[in-house]
Design a protein around this motif. Structure first.
Motif, PDB file in Angstrom:
ATOM      1  N   THR A 125      58.907  92.852  39.099  1.00 42.65           N
ATOM      2  CA  THR A 125      58.634  94.021  38.262  1.00 42.65           C
ATOM      3  C   THR A 125      57.693  95.016  38.946  1.00 42.65           C
ATOM      4  OG1 THR A 125      56.866  92.820  37.091  1.00 42.65           O
ATOM      5  CG2 THR A 125      59.061  92.814  36.092  1.00 42.65           C
ATOM      6  N   SER A 126      56.800  94.518  39.815  1.00 44.92           N
ATOM      7  CA  SER A 126      55.902  95.434  40.527  1.00 44.92           C
ATOM      8  C   SER A 126      56.676  96.353  41.472  1.00 44.92           C
ATOM      9  CB  SER A 126      54.838  94.656  41.320  1.00 44.92           C
ATOM     10  OG  SER A 126      55.405  94.021  42.450  1.00 44.92           O
ATOM     11  N   GLN A 127      57.833  95.884  41.948  1.00 44.97           N
ATOM     12  CA  GLN A 127      58.659  96.671  42.862  1.00 44.97           C
ATOM     13  C   GLN A 127      59.719  97.501  42.141  1.00 44.97           C
ATOM     14  OE1 GLN A 127      58.246  96.843  46.304  1.00 44.97           O
ATOM     15  NE2 GLN A 127      56.377  95.758  45.818  1.00 44.97           N
ATOM     16  N   LEU A 128      60.136  97.039  40.956  1.00 47.11           N
ATOM     17  CA  LEU A 128      61.251  97.675  40.258  1.00 47.11           C
ATOM     18  C   LEU A 128      60.833  98.537  39.069  1.00 47.11           C
ATOM     19  CD1 LEU A 128      63.791  94.690  40.277  1.00 47.11           C
ATOM     20  CD2 LEU A 128      63.669  96.619  41.855  1.00 47.11           C
ATOM     21  N   PHE A 129      59.554  98.454  38.670  1.00 45.41           N
ATOM     22  CA  PHE A 129      59.047  99.244  37.550  1.00 45.41           C
ATOM     23  C   PHE A 129      57.766  99.959  37.990  1.00 45.41           C
ATOM     24  CE2 PHE A 129      61.725  96.071  35.662  1.00 45.41           C
ATOM     25  CZ  PHE A 129      62.275  96.654  34.533  1.00 45.41           C
ATOM     26  N   THR A 130      57.284 100.876  37.161  1.00 47.86           N
ATOM     27  CA  THR A 130      56.022 101.565  37.433  1.00 47.86           C
ATOM     28  C   THR A 130      55.110 101.412  36.223  1.00 47.86           C
ATOM     29  OG1 THR A 130      56.643 103.702  36.462  1.00 47.86           O
ATOM     30  CG2 THR A 130      57.303 103.308  38.754  1.00 47.86           C
ATOM     31  N   SER A 131      53.953 102.041  36.277  1.00 45.09           N
ATOM     32  CA  SER A 131      52.983 101.936  35.182  1.00 45.09           C
ATOM     33  C   SER A 131      53.439 102.648  33.914  1.00 45.09           C
ATOM     34  CB  SER A 131      51.628 102.504  35.622  1.00 45.09           C
ATOM     35  OG  SER A 131      51.113 101.764  36.706  1.00 45.09           O
ATOM     36  N   VAL A 132      54.549 103.370  34.002  1.00 46.59           N
ATOM     37  CA  VAL A 132      55.123 103.976  32.792  1.00 46.59           C
ATOM     38  C   VAL A 132      55.491 102.881  31.789  1.00 46.59           C
ATOM     39  CG1 VAL A 132      57.182 105.180  31.909  1.00 46.59           C
ATOM     40  CG2 VAL A 132      55.983 106.051  33.920  1.00 46.59           C
ATOM     41  N   TYR A 133      55.863 101.725  32.322  1.00 49.15           N
ATOM     42  CA  TYR A 133      56.325 100.618  31.487  1.00 49.15           C
ATOM     43  C   TYR A 133      55.167  99.679  31.141  1.00 49.15           C
ATOM     44  CZ  TYR A 133      60.702 102.286  33.499  1.00 49.15           C
ATOM     45  OH  TYR A 133      61.727 103.073  33.912  1.00 49.15           O
ATOM     46  N   GLN A 134      55.100  99.284  29.892  1.00 46.92           N
ATOM     47  CA  GLN A 134      54.118  98.291  29.454  1.00 46.92           C
ATOM     48  C   GLN A 134      54.843  96.948  29.357  1.00 46.92           C
ATOM     49  OE1 GLN A 134      51.999  99.662  25.869  1.00 46.92           O
ATOM     50  NE2 GLN A 134      52.734 101.729  26.347  1.00 46.92           N
ATOM     51  N   ILE A 135      54.500  96.045  30.256  1.00 47.96           N
ATOM     52  CA  ILE A 135      55.210  94.761  30.344  1.00 47.96           C
ATOM     53  C   ILE A 135      54.269  93.624  29.991  1.00 47.96           C
ATOM     54  CG2 ILE A 135      56.543  93.223  31.828  1.00 47.96           C
ATOM     55  CD1 ILE A 135      57.301  95.642  33.520  1.00 47.96           C
ATOM     56  N   GLU A 136      54.690  92.786  29.072  1.00 50.31           N
ATOM     57  CA  GLU A 136      53.939  91.568  28.750  1.00 50.31           C
ATOM     58  C   GLU A 136      54.854  90.363  28.957  1.00 50.31           C
ATOM     59  OE1 GLU A 136      53.291  90.491  24.577  1.00 50.31           O
ATOM     60  OE2 GLU A 136      54.130  92.459  24.036  1.00 50.31           O
ATOM     61  N   TYR A 137      54.233  89.207  29.143  1.00 48.39           N
ATOM     62  CA  TYR A 137      54.985  87.987  29.434  1.00 48.39           C
ATOM     63  C   TYR A 137      54.665  86.925  28.383  1.00 48.39           C
ATOM     64  CZ  TYR A 137      55.446  90.348  33.915  1.00 48.39           C
ATOM     65  OH  TYR A 137      55.709  91.268  34.893  1.00 48.39           O
TER      66      TYR A 137
END
Length: 440
Positions: free
Chosen positions: A119-131
């Protein structure tokens, strides 16, 4: 509240599926349904790799799982691709189509470090990602439990990170170009036998979001184009233009007039670069701001500047010229300057207070001066300041060129099929660059 829920099954092979796993997935889906208000149901994706779906038992189990989960139409999909990269990138495109940027990924705890690297390579800080941990065991993949501390289990080895980055690189290299072939603009003023140079357009890359499509060359925490996509676009530029991607350096924009002289200490931010090193490619971005290239064929030195309206007022172009004179012994009369694609006076407005400063440089830089937001010509202001600094008028190429076939200082806002434009496209805009290097 997550607007998308991804359930990661990419670790499961064709023979891995069993009733225990299926029940775990169904329970996870039920939990998702219980947490959400029906009218705000999230978009749910089961992520799997082709190996799982290719076998009959895997296909049947996925369909059974899908039927067991009651979700509004169009809010639940099974996405299967060749590997984790392809699956996750296919899902990202679906999320971008739906303008979703809040994501929950449910996955086995041991997969979390791997997924964070993806996700660090395929997304940016625009996205809020939780696990969130997903209790899924797989008998064929059961390994003895490690006695290492939990903190070590949750970290990713350098070797695994390199493997993921290589997987991502190979995936993107195979993607076809969008919006046609990669097209570069070149100036007839800069001699080809001494310098390699050009200005990019927006065609021939792999960026798919409408305002970024397709040859975006800048990654930002405010944009949806991820680092891996921009890196692949840059690789394609390097191959087409003929320079070494590993020795490519772009300015670190601050809308000011600082210049980094290569070989000296690098400022924290700088809108200009100057060098006399052969084989090093320097670049300046632009999406309305002017990418300006400088070349001295006598002393074999070059420069690049990012000149927005603030940098123009602060004299960033002359700052690069002066650096070349001071550091490399250039004669100002030998320096050639080319202004790349940028917003024209037809489309660029500033508040009256800022426009006054351009009016002081040259009244012809401002149109409809008495209005609250006059039209401003940052290109003319750049030329006036360069000529005042000693650069010969005939050594400056801009939109005053009479031959339309020789004009590369086109208006970015007026040409949506060729260029990106902040003025036209808003915050999620793409970026083109001007680049130059000294041939060996």
């Amino acid at each position: 509240m997550a607007k998308a829920v991804l359930i990661d099954l990419c670790h499961l092979g064709a023979n891995s599926w069993n009733n225990q796993i299926q029940n775990s997935i169904i329970r996870a889906l039920e939990t998702v349904g219980e947490e959400e208000v029906p009218s705000q149901a999230p978009f749910v994706c089961l992520m799997c790799c082709q190996a799982l779906k290719s076998k009959r038992n895997g296909e049947d189990a996925l369909q059974k799982t899908m039927q067991s989960f009651h979700c509004p139409k169009g809010r639940f999909e099974i996405v299967c691709s060749e590997n984790t990269v392809a699956t996750l990138y296919a899902i990202k495109q679906k999320l971008d189509e739906k303008d979703i940027n809040v994501i929950k990924i449910m996955l086995p705890s041991q997969r979390k470090p791997l997924m964070k690297e993806y996700t660090s390579q395929l997304f940016t800080s625009v996205y809020q990602i939780e696990y969130e941990d997903l209790e899924v065991t797989c008998e064929e993949n059961n390994h003895p439990k490690s006695t290492a501390p939990q903190s070590e289990l949750m970290s990713l080895s350098g070797q695994d990170a390199e493997k993921i980055q290589s997987e991502i690189k190979m995936f993107f290299e195979r993607l076809p170009p969008l919006k046609g072939k990669l097209t570069l603009l070149k100036s007839s003023l800069i001699p080809d036998h001494v310098f390699l140079h050009g200005f990019t357009t927006r065609t021939g890359g792999i960026s798919y979001i409408s305002t970024l499509s397709s040859f975006n060359l800048f990654c930002s925490s405010k944009r949806r184009d991820p680092p891996a996509v921009v890196k692949e676009n840059l690789r394609r530029l390097a191959v087409t233009a003929g320079f070494n991607q590993d020795t490519y350096h772009s300015v670190k924009v601050n809308h000011a007039s600082d210049v980094w002289v290569m070989g000296k200490a690098k400022p924290e931010s700088y809108d200009g670069i100057a060098t006399n090193q052969k084989g090093v490619t320097i670049a300046a971005p632009g999406a309305d701001c002017i990418p300006v290239l400088f070349a001295d064929p006598v002393q074999k030195a070059c420069g690049a500047a990012h000149s927005g309206w603030q940098g123009t007022l602060q004299g960033v172009s002359m700052a690069v010229v002066n650096a070349m004179i001071m550091e490399y012994g250039c004669n100002v009369k030998d320096i050639l300057v080319v202004l790349g694609p940028s917003v024209g006076p037809c489309c660029f407005k500033l508040p009256q207070e800022s426009a006054q400063k351009f009016h002081m440089i040259d009244p012809k830089c401002v149109r409809l001066y008495e209005s609250s937001h006059p039209y401003v010509d940052i290109r003319r202001a750049t030329r006036v300041l360069l000529e005042a600094g000693g650069v010969l008028p005939q050594n400056i190429q801009d939109d005053s060129v009479m031959d339309p076939n020789q004009n590369i200082t086109l208006c970015t806002s007026c040409c949506p099929n060729q260029f990106y434009s902040h003025v036209r496209d808003g915050e999620n805009f793409g970026t083109q660059v001007g680049y130059i290097s000294i041939k060996g």
